[in-house]
Design an enzyme around this catalytic site. Structure first.
Site, short mmCIF file in Angstrom:
data_model
loop_
_atom_site.label_atom_id
_atom_site.label_comp_id
_atom_site.label_asym_id
_atom_site.label_seq_id
_atom_site.Cartn_x
_atom_site.Cartn_y
_atom_site.Cartn_z
N ARG A 1 -0.81 3.95 -2.45
CA ARG A 1 -1.86 3.78 -3.47
C ARG A 1 -3.23 3.63 -2.84
NH1 ARG A 1 -3.85 -1.25 -3.44
NH2 ARG A 1 -2.54 -2.73 -2.33
N CYS B 1 0.85 -1.20 0.00
CA CYS B 1 0.00 0.00 0.00
C CYS B 1 0.88 1.24 0.00
CB CYS B 1 -0.94 -0.05 1.19
SG CYS B 1 -2.17 -1.33 0.95
N HIS C 1 -9.75 5.87 2.09
CA HIS C 1 -11.11 5.37 2.31
C HIS C 1 -11.40 5.02 3.76
CE1 HIS C 1 -8.47 2.05 0.85
NE2 HIS C 1 -8.93 1.45 1.93
N TYR D 1 -13.93 2.14 5.53
CA TYR D 1 -14.84 1.01 5.27
C TYR D 1 -16.18 1.30 5.94
CZ TYR D 1 -10.96 -1.78 3.41
OH TYR D 1 -9.91 -2.25 2.64
N1 LIG Z 1 -8.13 -3.54 5.58
C1 LIG Z 1 -6.82 -3.38 5.85
N2 LIG Z 1 -6.43 -2.25 6.48
C2 LIG Z 1 -5.11 -2.04 6.77
O1 LIG Z 1 -4.81 -0.99 7.35
C3 LIG Z 1 -4.16 -3.04 6.38
C4 LIG Z 1 -4.60 -4.20 5.74
N3 LIG Z 1 -5.94 -4.35 5.49
N4 LIG Z 1 -3.75 -5.21 5.42
C5 LIG Z 1 -2.32 -5.07 5.57
C6 LIG Z 1 -1.95 -4.11 6.62
C7 LIG Z 1 -2.09 -4.52 8.04
N5 LIG Z 1 -2.30 -3.22 8.71
C8 LIG Z 1 -2.92 -3.07 9.94
C9 LIG Z 1 -3.62 -4.13 10.47
C10 LIG Z 1 -4.23 -4.01 11.70
C11 LIG Z 1 -4.15 -2.81 12.41
C12 LIG Z 1 -4.80 -2.72 13.76
O2 LIG Z 1 -5.60 -3.56 14.14
N6 LIG Z 1 -4.51 -1.70 14.54
C13 LIG Z 1 -5.07 -1.47 15.85
C14 LIG Z 1 -4.07 -1.80 16.94
C15 LIG Z 1 -3.34 -3.06 16.72
C16 LIG Z 1 -2.39 -3.45 17.81
O3 LIG Z 1 -2.57 -3.09 18.97
O4 LIG Z 1 -1.42 -4.20 17.50
C17 LIG Z 1 -5.44 -0.01 15.99
O5 LIG Z 1 -6.36 0.24 16.80
O6 LIG Z 1 -4.82 0.82 15.34
C18 LIG Z 1 -3.45 -1.74 11.86
C19 LIG Z 1 -2.84 -1.88 10.63
C20 LIG Z 1 -2.32 -2.18 7.74
N7 LIG Z 1 -2.78 -2.89 6.60
O1 LIG Z 2 0.24 0.04 5.16
C1 LIG Z 2 -0.95 -0.18 4.82
C2 LIG Z 2 -1.34 -1.41 4.31
C3 LIG Z 2 -2.63 -1.58 3.95
N1 LIG Z 2 -3.53 -0.57 4.08
C4 LIG Z 2 -4.94 -0.83 3.68
C5 LIG Z 2 -5.49 -0.12 2.49
C6 LIG Z 2 -6.62 -1.05 2.05
O2 LIG Z 2 -7.77 -0.81 2.87
C7 LIG Z 2 -6.07 -2.43 2.36
C8 LIG Z 2 -5.38 -3.06 1.18
O3 LIG Z 2 -6.33 -3.43 0.24
P1 LIG Z 2 -6.09 -3.32 -1.35
O4 LIG Z 2 -7.31 -4.00 -1.91
O5 LIG Z 2 -4.85 -4.09 -1.69
O6 LIG Z 2 -6.01 -1.88 -1.71
O7 LIG Z 2 -5.10 -2.21 3.37
C9 LIG Z 2 -3.16 0.63 4.61
O8 LIG Z 2 -3.97 1.57 4.79
N2 LIG Z 2 -1.87 0.80 4.95
#
Ligand SMILES: Nc1nc(=O)c2c([nH]1)NC[C@@H]1CN(c3ccc(C(=O)N[C@@H](CCC(=O)O)C(=O)O)cc3)CN21
Ligand SMILES: O=c1ccn([C@H]2C[C@H](O)[C@@H](COP(=O)(O)O)O2)c(=O)[nH]1
Length: 282
Positions: free
Chosen positions: A180, A160, A221, A223
């Site tokens: 992106r 991303c 975006h 969700y």
């Molecule tokens: N839908 C989606 N959104 C994203 O932001 C995302 C993805 N997918 N896939 C790949 C990575 C994984 N990322 C993530 C995934 C989870 C959190 C999350 O749950 N954050 C919580 C705290 C997590 C913790 O304590 O470790 C938060 O409240 O910010 C944040 C970024 C960013 N990226």
């Molecule tokens: O560093 C990151 C990694 C992922 N994301 C978010 C952005 C999208 O919501 C999803 C990835 O979905 P795609 O369909 O591949 O665009 O993860 C982010 O914000 N930051």
């Protein structure tokens, strides 16, 4: 914080609903956002209108800089964000290139540290730019890019925040980062921290002052299942930015690769509102 709030507000007011085939959840979407972080003035962009976690975000960055390709490696240094994409993502589970539990494939850091060349050898983009910047050289191509369209099917997710361009102006290092696709409630919280820390760290190990980060986002975006929580978050008044401290003993790329942990980073003066648990779409 103000620019983050403005972006969230803009999505809520002007966003357009876009269906997302990958996750099955539609997103309120705007195109083009420019954010700036003042690393010179140590204005650490940690969210204050909710409790935010900077250590997993830094751990994720350390994993990228080390070229990790497995969710277990990320977990071992304090980052759980890759578990779902490694193990719950149906398209990846059915992909013949997946090497088993926790495998992420050729994502982010693998491209950054071991880009496959046509002759089979590997290119280490990060080492190249650290070597150049350490000598005071900016060849106008000091770029770390994780974006390798020819290998998308070899990884669980396309990157991303995919490209980081470092620029030297006198003795000050600046960073331009391109994204992106941005999940503003969850991902951006991490990405802001990562842009800031990436510039601060690379400036520190190459012997330069850190300047500004210019963070450019194409698709930003929220969700659908996050929208009500975001509207609640937008009612909160922000606090001043905290400051980030980095262990000054970190002086080389080898240090980052070997002994650095999230405990080498601390924040001072972090005032925040209560946590909000945003849903995550896989
Ligand atoms: N839908 C989606 N959104 C994203 O932001 C995302 C993805 N997918 N896939 C790949 C990575 C994984 N990322 C993530 C995934 C989870 C959190 C999350 O749950 N954050 C919580 C705290 C997590 C913790 O304590 O470790 C938060 O409240 O910010 C944040 C970024 C960013 N990226
Ligand atoms: O560093 C990151 C990694 C992922 N994301 C978010 C952005 C999208 O919501 C999803 C990835 O979905 P795609 O369909 O591949 O665009 O993860 C982010 O914000 N930051």
């Amino acid at each position: 914080m103000k620019q983050y709030i403005n972006l969230c507000q803009r999505i809520v007011e002007e966003g357009v609903w876009v269906n997302n085939a990958r996750t099955g959840t539609r997103c309120l979407t705007v195109i083009n956002a420019d954010l700036e972080y003042d690393v010179a003035g140590n204005q650490f962009p940690l969210l204050t209108t909710r409790k935010s976690y900077f250590k997993p975000a830094i751990a994720e960055l350390l994993g990228y800089l080390r070229g990790y390709d497995n969710a277990a490696q990320f977990r071992a240094i304090g980052c759980n964000t890759w578990n779902a994409n490694a193990n719950d993502n149906l398209a990846w589970l059915n992909n013949p290139h997946r090497k088993g539990e926790d495998d992420l494939g050729r994502v982010y850091g693998v491209q950054g540290r071991a880009w496959q060349k046509p002759d089979g050898s590997k290119l280490d983009q990060l080492q190249k730019l650290v070597t150049n910047l350490s000598k005071g050289i900016d060849d106008r191509g000091e770029i770390l890019t994780f974006y390798n369209p020819g290998e998308f099917e070899l990884g669980c997710l396309r990157p991303c925040m995919h490209t980081h361009t470092f620029s030297l102006l006198g003795d000050t290092l600046h960073l331009t980062s391109y994204q992106r696709s941005c999940d503003v409630p969850l991902g951006l919280n991490f990405n802001q921290v990562q842009c800031f820390v990436l510039l601060a760290l690379i400036a520190q190990i190459t012997g330069h002052k850190a300047g500004k980060v210019y963070h450019k986002i194409a698709n930003a975006h929220i969700y659908e299942n996050q929208l009500a929580l975001m509207k609640e978050q937008l009612t909160r008044t922000p606090f001043p930015s905290p400051k980030l401290h980095i262990n000054p003993r970190i002086t080389s790329l080898a240090d980052i690769e070997t002994w650095v942990t999230v405990d080498d980073f601390s924040v001072e003066g972090y005032q925040h509102h209560p946590a909000i648990n945003y849903p995550f779409s896989v």
